[in-house]
Design an enzyme around this catalytic site. Structure first.
Site, mmCIF file in Angstrom:
data_model
loop_
_atom_site.group_PDB
_atom_site.id
_atom_site.type_symbol
_atom_site.label_atom_id
_atom_site.label_comp_id
_atom_site.label_asym_id
_atom_site.label_seq_id
_atom_site.Cartn_x
_atom_site.Cartn_y
_atom_site.Cartn_z
ATOM 1 N N SER A 151 14.785 27.704 14.800
ATOM 2 C CA SER A 151 15.653 27.786 15.981
ATOM 3 C C SER A 151 16.886 28.621 15.704
ATOM 4 C CB SER A 151 16.126 26.391 16.390
ATOM 5 O OG SER A 151 15.127 25.700 17.067
ATOM 6 N N HIS B 85 22.131 21.831 20.608
ATOM 7 C CA HIS B 85 21.295 22.881 20.030
ATOM 8 C C HIS B 85 21.536 24.230 20.710
ATOM 9 C CE1 HIS B 85 17.260 24.873 19.574
ATOM 10 N NE2 HIS B 85 17.265 24.268 18.394
ATOM 11 N N ASP C 96 17.288 26.911 26.531
ATOM 12 C CA ASP C 96 17.594 25.901 25.519
ATOM 13 C C ASP C 96 18.162 24.650 26.182
ATOM 14 O OD1 ASP C 96 18.571 24.779 22.905
ATOM 15 O OD2 ASP C 96 17.949 26.759 22.210
#
Ligand SMILES: [Ca+2]
Ligand SMILES: [Ca+2]
Ligand SMILES: [Ca+2]
Ligand SMILES: [Ca+2]
Length: 684
Positions: A593, A394, A339
């Site tokens: 996600s 994120h 990520d």
């Protein structure tokens, strides 16, 4: 390797500036971190996230252009076999990993790891020479950047690649469009400049083919044409297993975060969380009650599936699993999170015993934003792309859901697994991540290949992953290079969990969800229904909580997003006092996600409980850990989704295929254990 040395020189010039920029940015994000005191303590629990206006929905699911790095091609050659052969001669990677673990206990094994890396490097250099010969024969001049991960990239625009030698078959007038402007060279920043670092150079994929009779002049003037024509020539030569552009993958959060700041409307309700344990922070071992994390009550996604007190129709059954099986996971089970990296100083992550050594595989310096290329520190300096967008952090949100956070420490949020080894693999930087880096990340995560710093130091993953989480997406057919890495990792026993994508489109159009050997996760909302944004189709294996920021169906005064760790300075409020806060450490996000890490955490818990791996582990989850879909859960008004299939006899209603059902760990609990009854259970 010429590209590397060029980068290195550039880095020397830019590093101090980048470091300064990163520092400044973090300082802003962390706000009053150093201003300790009562106010700062309260703000540590502050959260962000308001219900979004419906007008934003179309923008979120609107198609985004596919981008690629100009002049770069990923080619499949025999280097992987050579690296594997070299590794076999000196002992397999498993052994090296074991030795590194032994090293942690004080034994001296550095030498073997270095030998291993040296052998891999020799194999890579040999392969590079072979490739150079083939390219020369084909009339292609390019810099070759091969690495121990088995990925070979050629760079047609590297300084040493000039002069261009890709010869035209026959001179002819231009058949393509007007040449696009060549990518600008990385600028030398003026001393003392405070402008943000340059955006990484990308081109937009148009799908245009190489025109017949293209001329050298045309190719020299147009990097898009050069990349496409070289790709076609190399493919036609049949000398390589595959030839692919270096595409940019996305987390899909650019649009979500681009919105202007909204008026601060403090949430009406206080957090229904439990009282923090005095002292807090003790490492959890065996759950005998719900974790005491103060914000747990807002994490509807972990609740038992159902209607009633302590349950949620969209809950994935983590709470009944923890309590019914007294199972919070094991740190011997490792989840790699590929990520944007992780904020290691986050108050609910710092000191978490679940964090294992990670890596930063973002190779492009502009994209990296941390002043170097590959390094051993997966810290997330921000993926902000353009001045108008805040950083998503994120990876911190995703890793938090897997279990990188401290669970049952009396503060913040809980993770899906209380105990788990999380290896953060940073492969997405500013403005997205490159296919090249993602492929390296898959191989490194699985313990298949070492990485290498710019200085040539080997970085071996001492904790090969049982589960690899990839909450990322790009609208292209599954690249053969990515499929090869996935196949190698799954052959090694890893289960790869991927997000279906957030474009309300058929999943078959999005990689890696359209690759084989992956568990594809679609996103459900707090009602247990497929979200408006989730991709769908026969490739989707399972639904998990991804949330919906546009709704508050559970009437808790907050959007039905997934709550996890993420540092922002917008729309922050203290969940107890409802007062606006400057900095928040927890935030609601929505997306496939967010759904994928629920599945990764669930797999980690199952592996801890049943000690199964690979395909067996995957099958166990998909057959026993799934609540069958109730009728209508994946339907949508046809007017809202032109990609869905009309249902005969149901005018205006369309179907979206969405897998076999919703993640529900509660189904592993045989007795009728509810959170309420389990809380009272005596510790064993
Ligand atoms: Ca770096
Ligand atoms: Ca780094
Ligand atoms: Ca916590
Ligand atoms: Ca809500």
């Amino acid at each position: 390797m010429s590209t590397r040395s060029a980068r290195a020189r550039f880095a020397l010039a830019l590093a101090p500036l980048l470091a300064l920029a990163a520092c400044d940015q973090l300082g802003k994000v962390w706000g009053g971190r150093d201003a300790a005191g009562p106010a700062a303590t309260a703000a540590r629990e502050a959260i962000a996230g308001a219900v979004l206006p419906a007008a934003m929905m179309p923008e979120i699911i609107a198609p985004q252009p596919v981008a690629f790095v100009p002049g770069e091609l990923i080619i499949g050659a025999k280097v992987e076999e050579q690296v594997a052969g070299a590794a076999a001669a000196l002992g397999m990677m498993d052994e090296v990993a074991g030795q590194l673990r032994a090293l942690a206990k004080g034994e001296e094994v550095v030498l073997d790891a270095k030998l291993e890396a040296a052998a891999a490097e020799a194999a890579v250099e040999e392969a590079s020479r072979d490739i150079k010969t083939v390219l020369k024969r084909l009339g292609v001049d390019a810099a070759i950047d091969a690495n121990a991960g088995g990925v070979i990239k050629i760079d047609l625009l590297a300084e040493k690649a000039a002069p261009l030698k890709l010869q035209a078959a026959e001179p002819a007038p231009a058949a393509g469009g007007p040449p696009t402007s060549p990518p600008t060279d990385q600028p030398t920043p003026p001393p003392g400049a405070e402008t943000p670092p340059a955006e990484p150079a990308v081109l937009v994929e148009t799908g245009a083919k190489c025109p017949r009779g293209v001329t050298t002049a045309q190719l020299q003037a147009d990097p898009a044409l050069l990349t496409q024509c070289t790709l076609e020539r190399l493919r036609a030569s049949r000398q390589f297993d595959y030839v692919e552009k270096n595409y940019i993958v996305e987390t899909g959060f650019d649009i979500l975060l681009r919105r202007p700041a909204e008026p601060k409307t403090p949430a009406p309700a206080g957090a229904p969380g439990t009282t923090p344990a005095p002292g807090g922070g003790a490492a959890p071992v065996t759950p005998t009650a719900l974790p005491n994390d103060t914000l747990l009550g807002l994490q509807w996604h972990y609740k038992g599936k159902g209607v009633g007190a302590g349950l949620s129709p969209g809950g994935a059954g983590f709470e009944p699993f923890w309590l019914g099986l007294r199972q919070g996971g094991s740190r011997n089970v490792r989840v790699a999170v590929i990520d944007t990296g992780i904020l290691q100083d986050h108050p609910d992550i710092k000191g978490s015993p679940n964090l294992l050594p990670g890596i930063d595989l973002v190779s492009n310096w502009d994209r990296a934003a941390d002043g170097d290329g590959v390094d051993a520190n997966p810290e997330d300096p921000g993926d902000r792309c353009g001045a108008q967008t805040e950083s998503s952090f994120h990876g911190t949100h995703v890793a938090g859901t897997v279990g990188a956070v401290s669970t049952n420490d009396g503060k913040g949020v809980a993770g899906g697994a209380w105990n788990v080894g999380v290896v953060n693999v940073r492969a997405i930087g500013r403005c997205g991540g490159e296919l090249e880096d993602i492929i390296n990340a898959i191989r490194w995560s699985a313990g298949l290949a070492p990485a290498e710093t710019e200085g040539g130091a080997p970085l071996v993953n001492a904790n090969p992953a049982d589960i690899i989480n990839m909450s990322l997406s790009v609208a292209i057919p599954c690249p053969a290079s990515m499929q090869a890495a996935i196949d190698a990792a799954t052959a090694r026993g890893a289960v790869i969990v991927v997000a279906a994508g957030n474009k309300s489109n058929p999943t078959r159009n999005f990689a890696p969800a359209n690759c084989n050997n992956v568990v594809v996760v679609g996103a459900a909302d707090a009602r247990g229904a497929l979200t408006f944004y989730s991709n769908f189709g026969p490739e989707v294996d399972i639904l998990a909580p991804g949330g919906d920021l546009f709704n508050d169906t559970d009437n808790d005064g907050r959007p039905d997003g997934v709550l996890s760790t993420r540092i922002t300075s917008k729309d922050c409020y203290d969940p107890e006092t409802k007062a606006a806060a400057e900095t928040c450490y927890y935030g609601y996000l929505q997306g496939t996600s967010m759904a994928a890490p629920h599945v990764s955490a669930a797999l980690a818990l199952l592996k801890s409980q049943f000690n199964v791996s690979g395909r067996q582990l995957e099958d166990m989850l998909l057959t026993r850990g799934v609540a069958p879909l109730e009728p209508g859960r994946c339907e949508i008004e046809c007017a809202r989704n032109p990609n869905a299939t009309p249902i005969p006899g149901k005018p205006g209603v369309c179907a979206r295929a969405c897998g076999r059902g919703e993640l529900d760990l509660g189904r592993f609990v045989t007795a009728g254990v509810t959170p309420a009854s389990a809380t009272l259970a005596a510790p064993r």
